[in-house]
Write an enzyme that holds these catalytic residues in place. Structure first.
Site, mmCIF file in Angstrom:
data_model
loop_
_atom_site.group_PDB
_atom_site.id
_atom_site.type_symbol
_atom_site.label_atom_id
_atom_site.label_comp_id
_atom_site.label_asym_id
_atom_site.label_seq_id
_atom_site.Cartn_x
_atom_site.Cartn_y
_atom_site.Cartn_z
ATOM 1 N N ASN A 143 -21.895 15.876 0.803
ATOM 2 C CA ASN A 143 -20.310 15.643 0.767
ATOM 3 C C ASN A 143 -19.897 14.325 0.572
ATOM 4 O O ASN A 143 -18.952 13.891 -0.391
ATOM 5 C CB ASN A 143 -19.472 16.445 1.628
ATOM 6 C CG ASN A 143 -18.049 16.010 1.539
ATOM 7 O OD1 ASN A 143 -17.234 16.515 0.867
ATOM 8 N ND2 ASN A 143 -17.892 14.845 2.601
ATOM 9 N N LYS A 197 -20.979 14.302 -11.088
ATOM 10 C CA LYS A 197 -20.615 15.512 -10.706
ATOM 11 C C LYS A 197 -21.391 16.611 -11.486
ATOM 12 O O LYS A 197 -21.869 17.699 -11.201
ATOM 13 C CB LYS A 197 -19.281 16.057 -10.641
ATOM 14 C CG LYS A 197 -18.691 14.910 -9.562
ATOM 15 C CD LYS A 197 -19.072 15.424 -8.300
ATOM 16 C CE LYS A 197 -18.287 14.481 -7.017
ATOM 17 N NZ LYS A 197 -18.831 14.827 -5.709
ATOM 18 N N TYR A 243 -18.389 9.193 -12.711
ATOM 19 C CA TYR A 243 -18.044 10.309 -11.818
ATOM 20 C C TYR A 243 -18.199 11.536 -12.527
ATOM 21 O O TYR A 243 -18.904 12.514 -11.829
ATOM 22 C CB TYR A 243 -16.440 10.381 -11.366
ATOM 23 C CG TYR A 243 -16.098 11.297 -10.107
ATOM 24 C CD1 TYR A 243 -16.558 10.951 -8.761
ATOM 25 C CD2 TYR A 243 -15.223 12.269 -10.311
ATOM 26 C CE1 TYR A 243 -16.252 11.990 -7.956
ATOM 27 C CE2 TYR A 243 -14.849 13.204 -9.545
ATOM 28 C CZ TYR A 243 -15.312 13.030 -8.112
ATOM 29 O OH TYR A 243 -15.037 13.894 -7.066
HETATM 30 N N1 LIG Z 1 -10.302 15.136 -2.677
HETATM 31 C C1 LIG Z 1 -10.481 15.769 -3.935
HETATM 32 O O1 LIG Z 1 -9.496 15.967 -4.577
HETATM 33 C C2 LIG Z 1 -11.975 16.142 -4.373
HETATM 34 C C3 LIG Z 1 -11.797 17.013 -5.549
HETATM 35 C C4 LIG Z 1 -13.099 17.187 -6.082
HETATM 36 C C5 LIG Z 1 -14.306 16.732 -5.537
HETATM 37 N N2 LIG Z 1 -14.326 16.069 -4.309
HETATM 38 C C6 LIG Z 1 -15.698 15.475 -3.556
HETATM 39 O O2 LIG Z 1 -15.379 15.966 -2.424
HETATM 40 C C7 LIG Z 1 -16.295 15.020 -1.720
HETATM 41 C C8 LIG Z 1 -15.285 14.546 -0.517
HETATM 42 O O3 LIG Z 1 -14.140 13.857 -1.066
HETATM 43 P P1 LIG Z 1 -12.819 13.482 -0.077
HETATM 44 O O4 LIG Z 1 -11.788 13.503 -1.095
HETATM 45 O O5 LIG Z 1 -12.795 14.311 1.077
HETATM 46 O O6 LIG Z 1 -13.272 12.008 0.165
HETATM 47 P P2 LIG Z 1 -12.685 11.156 1.307
HETATM 48 O O7 LIG Z 1 -12.878 9.637 0.673
HETATM 49 O O8 LIG Z 1 -11.474 11.605 1.867
HETATM 50 O O9 LIG Z 1 -13.861 11.139 2.497
HETATM 51 C C9 LIG Z 1 -15.179 10.811 1.844
HETATM 52 C C10 LIG Z 1 -16.205 10.430 3.324
HETATM 53 O O10 LIG Z 1 -17.374 9.919 2.751
HETATM 54 C C11 LIG Z 1 -17.589 8.875 3.642
HETATM 55 N N3 LIG Z 1 -18.787 8.133 2.781
HETATM 56 C C12 LIG Z 1 -18.647 7.464 1.779
HETATM 57 N N4 LIG Z 1 -19.450 7.062 1.003
HETATM 58 C C13 LIG Z 1 -20.584 7.163 1.871
HETATM 59 C C14 LIG Z 1 -21.825 6.746 1.985
HETATM 60 N N5 LIG Z 1 -22.471 6.024 1.165
HETATM 61 N N6 LIG Z 1 -22.385 7.274 3.246
HETATM 62 C C15 LIG Z 1 -21.795 8.030 4.093
HETATM 63 N N7 LIG Z 1 -20.504 8.142 4.208
HETATM 64 C C16 LIG Z 1 -19.939 7.938 3.074
HETATM 65 C C17 LIG Z 1 -16.493 8.105 3.669
HETATM 66 O O11 LIG Z 1 -16.481 7.314 4.722
HETATM 67 C C18 LIG Z 1 -15.423 9.426 3.986
HETATM 68 O O12 LIG Z 1 -15.423 9.666 5.615
HETATM 69 C C19 LIG Z 1 -16.565 13.978 -2.584
HETATM 70 O O13 LIG Z 1 -17.943 14.285 -2.862
HETATM 71 C C20 LIG Z 1 -15.565 14.096 -3.747
HETATM 72 O O14 LIG Z 1 -16.227 13.698 -4.986
HETATM 73 C C21 LIG Z 1 -13.041 15.497 -3.601
#
Ligand SMILES: NC(=O)c1ccc[n+]([C@@H]2O[C@H](COP(=O)([O-])OP(=O)(O)OC[C@H]3O[C@@H](n4cnc5c(N)ncnc54)[C@H](O)[C@@H]3O)[C@@H](O)[C@H]2O)c1
Length: 312
Positions: free
Chosen positions: A90, A186, A182
């Site tokens: 994730n 994805k 991105y």
């Molecule tokens: N929030 C959204 O609207 C959304 C929508 C679609 C997909 N996503 C996907 O869901 C996933 C989580 O997104 P989110 O919104 O919860 O993000 P977020 O930024 O809230 O959390 C991401 C976490 O990943 C950690 N992280 C980042 N890079 C890292 C690395 N290289 N190694 C280890 N940890 C790392 C960060 O420290 C953080 O704790 C991502 O893959 C994102 O693309 C999110």
């Protein structure tokens, strides 16, 4: 009994947002969870929160794009918990240099973006799958007695050995302007998920992707607070047939299902969890927005604070 009792999970990027929601969900259902994240402070807090609720969680600090961290997290889960069953891939943290078309994006940003969005999924599976095989099937799984017609002959194949869930996005299905890294990353996550499903299905390991719509996380919440205009957020929500955006728990519930034994015949799929946002005819959304925008002429959105990619 919890559905993941005696099973162990790795959740990358599990310190905050969707990953933290997944870690809480899996731990609440009995899994021992290793959170792997670069954010030590937030990871420590999430681990503390899970333990306070009676769950079992550990934190490993590290960047999952590094091979040493990918191998280390699998070794860590195996030595701490004695087995590995579930891998939730994730982690993501994109910067401003990720925004742009192919002409705008710099080669270094392209490479690091692909390393994080796609390379980590490869690395995680590369080291986790042999550990899942070594761990064997869910020790608590008791096949239901067969009562119907059409039972297969011979011994059934091994099932419920492992689960991999890759976090894709609606951005892997529909494209937004100037988001090359991105969107390509994805989309690649979805292709990679299908390939791994074919390769690891015979081992009893299913591989699926979840494609979230807009999920308001701690980071997302801060962004909308910065916008400081509820009308902008409401406009955003109006684009969702269920008239709300998502929460980390919405995604965690989907991940929990895909990790469960009930999902053992589901593999190579993309479960879109977006309140119906991507099933709509786009033209109608734009036209339907008109009245709302006219009635709220001062509304601001995240694009107004430089957080959107698609000014066109
Ligand atoms: N929030 C959204 O609207 C959304 C929508 C679609 C997909 N996503 C996907 O869901 C996933 C989580 O997104 P989110 O919104 O919860 O993000 P977020 O930024 O809230 O959390 C991401 C976490 O990943 C950690 N992280 C980042 N890079 C890292 C690395 N290289 N190694 C280890 N940890 C790392 C960060 O420290 C953080 O704790 C991502 O893959 C994102 O693309 C999110």
């Amino acid at each position: 009994m919890g559905r993941f009792d005696d099973r162990s999970a790795i959740v990358t990027g599990g310190a905050l947002g969707i990953g933290a929601g997944c870690a809480r969900r899996l731990a609440a259902d009995g899994a021992s969870v290793l959170i792997v994240d670069i954010n030590e402070e937030a990871g420590t807090n999430t681990v503390r929160e899970i333990r306070a609720s009676g769950g079992n969680a550990e934190l490993m600090v590290g960047n999952v794009a590094e091979t040493a961290i990918a191998t280390g997290m699998v070794d860590n889960a195996m030595s701490r918990f004695g087995r590995l069953d579930l891998l939730i891939q994730n982690a993501y943290g994109g910067g401003a240099d990720n925004i742009g078309s192919a002409v705008e994006v710099k080669p270094a940003a392209w490479q690091s973006g692909m390393d994080l969005l796609v390379g980590t999924l490869y690395l995680g599976a590369k080291y986790a799958v042999p550990a899942m095989e070594e761990s064997g099937p869910d020790p608590n799984y008791i096949p239901a007695p067969w009562t119907g017609a059409g039972r297969r002959h011979g011994s059934p194949p091994t099932r419920n050995v492992g689960r991999i869930v890759n976090m894709a996005s609606v951005h892997g299905i529909l494209q937004a302007p100037r988001s090359l890294i991105y969107e390509a990353g994805k989309a690649a996550a979805i292709g990679l998920t299908r390939q791994m499903a074919i390769d690891f299905g015979p081992l009893g390991i299913t591989v699926n992707a979840v494609a979230p719509g807009h999920i308001v996380t701690e980071r997302g919440n801060a962004m909308w607070n910065e916008v400081g205009n509820d009308a902008g957020f409401r406009l955003f929500e109006l684009h969702y047939p269920v008239r709300r955006t998502g929460e980390p728990e919405d995604i965690a519930n989907a991940v929990g299902f895909l990790c469960s034994n009930e999902a053992s015949f589901i593999t190579g799929q993309v479960l879109t969890v977006d309140g119906g946002m991507t099933i709509q005819l786009q033209e109608n959304i734009v036209m339907d927005s008109k009245d709302y925008i006219v009635a709220n002429p001062d509304l601001r959105t995240h694009f107004d604070v430089g957080r959107g990619s698609s000014r066109f």
